[in-house]
Design an enzyme around this catalytic site. Structure first.
Site, PDB file in Angstrom:
ATOM      1  N   CYS A   1      -4.558   9.977  -2.839  1.00  0.00           N
ATOM      2  CA  CYS A   1      -3.571   9.322  -2.035  1.00  0.00           C
ATOM      3  C   CYS A   1      -2.513   8.898  -2.633  1.00  0.00           C
ATOM      4  O   CYS A   1      -1.405   8.410  -2.234  1.00  0.00           O
ATOM      5  CB  CYS A   1      -4.164   8.029  -1.353  1.00  0.00           C
ATOM      6  SG  CYS A   1      -5.629   7.495  -2.150  1.00  0.00           S
TER       7      CYS A   1
ATOM      8  N   HIS B   1     -11.559   6.783   4.285  1.00  0.00           N
ATOM      9  CA  HIS B   1     -10.873   8.202   4.842  1.00  0.00           C
ATOM     10  C   HIS B   1     -11.707   9.552   4.662  1.00  0.00           C
ATOM     11  O   HIS B   1     -12.618   9.397   3.774  1.00  0.00           O
ATOM     12  CB  HIS B   1      -9.642   8.574   4.100  1.00  0.00           C
ATOM     13  CG  HIS B   1      -8.363   7.561   4.439  1.00  0.00           C
ATOM     14  ND1 HIS B   1      -7.766   6.854   3.476  1.00  0.00           N
ATOM     15  CD2 HIS B   1      -8.054   7.115   5.650  1.00  0.00           C
ATOM     16  CE1 HIS B   1      -6.905   6.161   4.023  1.00  0.00           C
ATOM     17  NE2 HIS B   1      -6.891   6.103   5.298  1.00  0.00           N
TER      18      HIS B   1
ATOM     19  N   ASP C   1       0.920  -1.352  -0.137  1.00  0.00           N
ATOM     20  CA  ASP C   1       0.120  -0.009  -0.196  1.00  0.00           C
ATOM     21  C   ASP C   1       0.698   1.350  -0.056  1.00  0.00           C
ATOM     22  O   ASP C   1       0.337   2.355   0.056  1.00  0.00           O
ATOM     23  CB  ASP C   1      -0.895   0.084   1.150  1.00  0.00           C
ATOM     24  CG  ASP C   1      -2.318  -0.891   1.220  1.00  0.00           C
ATOM     25  OD1 ASP C   1      -2.917  -0.754  -0.047  1.00  0.00           O
ATOM     26  OD2 ASP C   1      -2.304  -1.862   1.823  1.00  0.00           O
TER      27      ASP C   1
ATOM     28  N   ASP D   1      -1.105   8.919   2.868  1.00  0.00           N
ATOM     29  CA  ASP D   1      -1.458   8.724   4.058  1.00  0.00           C
ATOM     30  C   ASP D   1      -0.383   8.706   5.263  1.00  0.00           C
ATOM     31  O   ASP D   1      -0.753   8.724   6.298  1.00  0.00           O
ATOM     32  CB  ASP D   1      -1.775   7.242   4.138  1.00  0.00           C
ATOM     33  CG  ASP D   1      -3.431   7.391   3.462  1.00  0.00           C
ATOM     34  OD1 ASP D   1      -3.942   8.100   3.338  1.00  0.00           O
ATOM     35  OD2 ASP D   1      -3.677   6.007   2.786  1.00  0.00           O
TER      36      ASP D   1
HETATM   37  C1  CIR Z   1      -5.571   1.067   2.331  1.00  0.00           C
HETATM   38  O1  CIR Z   1      -6.591   0.464   2.486  1.00  0.00           O
HETATM   39  O2  CIR Z   1      -4.906   1.782   3.115  1.00  0.00           O
HETATM   40  C2  CIR Z   1      -5.173   1.275   0.913  1.00  0.00           C
HETATM   41  N1  CIR Z   1      -5.408   0.169   0.130  1.00  0.00           N
HETATM   42  C3  CIR Z   1      -5.818   2.718   0.239  1.00  0.00           C
HETATM   43  C4  CIR Z   1      -5.404   3.969   0.748  1.00  0.00           C
HETATM   44  C5  CIR Z   1      -6.178   4.987   0.102  1.00  0.00           C
HETATM   45  N2  CIR Z   1      -5.679   6.084   0.595  1.00  0.00           N
HETATM   46  C6  CIR Z   1      -6.273   7.376   0.601  1.00  0.00           C
HETATM   47  O3  CIR Z   1      -7.478   7.349   0.398  1.00  0.00           O
HETATM   48  N3  CIR Z   1      -5.784   8.324   1.157  1.00  0.00           N
END
Ligand code: CIR
Length: 256
Positions: A251, A164, A63, A69
């Site tokens: 993201c 989020h 990820d 993030d």
């Molecule tokens: C997760 O579940 O952490 C990742 N597969 C996706 C993160 C997406 N991030 C975001 O929307 N800021």
């Protein structure tokens, strides 16, 4: 006045991308297509005038491509987060080193706080922080305390069943928000002008304003036309492989 961005940091997808966390059932992730889509995303950021630094993939962290993030980049400081998803915690290792090329003032979220910056939306010097399964109250309070040291401000927002905060709302400058149905009536956002995302197109609520343009996921024509009618200049980018992993437009980069 709008925040103008100069830099972006992205991280290339790992070959293990398909092992990332997801709740979506949109099919198998194709690594090669993901690489092409990621290149197009970088190109779009460059076209918006950003100098883009491309980090190597982290093969142990599928990820890690969702780099937004792991850090909150503000004009005055950067805050390295502590992801709520345990499998993502190690993504922050060595991040201080990378950020020290851009920032003198670096902070980190500490236990028992958890924060993923997909939960933090910047509106000028005011940051909205969503409480989610990934970002807890302790982490949000730490963010607010750090912001206040630099004369910035943070507000906690309760969000519903979304990954989020920014999964469901994006700030498009000019006091204007793009909101999915689930966020449209949230009390925190009453004083904004609002653009509603079509109910069939909730994925399009995550869009990115960069220096007067809006990066927008392709195949969401109704909302695309709404944005155009509102005077925006959306640039469509296909990020289907990242959508399969619950990842949105924002993201995939840090912008500052
Ligand atoms: C997760 O579940 O952490 C990742 N597969 C996706 C993160 C997406 N991030 C975001 O929307 N800021």
């Amino acid at each position: 006045m709008s925040n103008m961005f100069q830099h972006a940091i992205v991280r290339q997808p790992s070959k293990n991308l398909a092992k990332g966390i997801t709740t979506a059932s949109l099919g198998k992730v194709d690594y090669k297509i993901a690489m092409k889509q990621h290149e197009a995303y970088v190109y779009a950021l460059q076209n918006c005038g950003l100098e883009v630094r491309v980090l190597d993939p982290l093969e142990d962290f599928p990820d890690a491509v969702f780099i937004e993030d792991v850090c909150l980049c503000t004009p005055h400081c950067a805050i390295i987060t502590r992801p709520g998803a345990k499998s993502r915690r190690g993504e922050t290792d060595s991040f201080a080193n990378i950020l020290s090329d851009y920032y003198k003032n670096l902070h980190s979220i500490t236990a028992a706080g958890t924060v993923e910056a997909g939960d933090i939306m910047m509106v000028g010097n005011h940051y909205y922080i969503g409480l989610s399964n990934r970002t807890n109250q302790i982490g949000a309070q730490q963010i607010i305390q750090i912001l206040e040291q630099y004369g910035m401000k943070g507000t906690i927002v309760t969000i519903g069943e979304v990954l989020h905060l920014k999964t469901a709302v994006s700030y498009l400058e000019n006091n204007c928000l793009l909101l999915a149905e689930s966020m449209y009536h949230n009390e925190a956002f009453q004083s904004f002008q609002k653009i509603a995302v079509n109910i069939q197109e909730s994925y399009a609520a995550n869009a990115v304003w960069v220096n007067g343009q809006v990066l927008f996921p392709s195949n969401h024509c109704i909302t695309l036309n709404t944005l155009k009618a509102e005077g925006y200049n959306p640039i469509e980018i296909d990020i289907s492989e990242f959508q399969k992993l619950d990842g949105g437009m924002s993201c995939l980069s840090l912008r500052f």
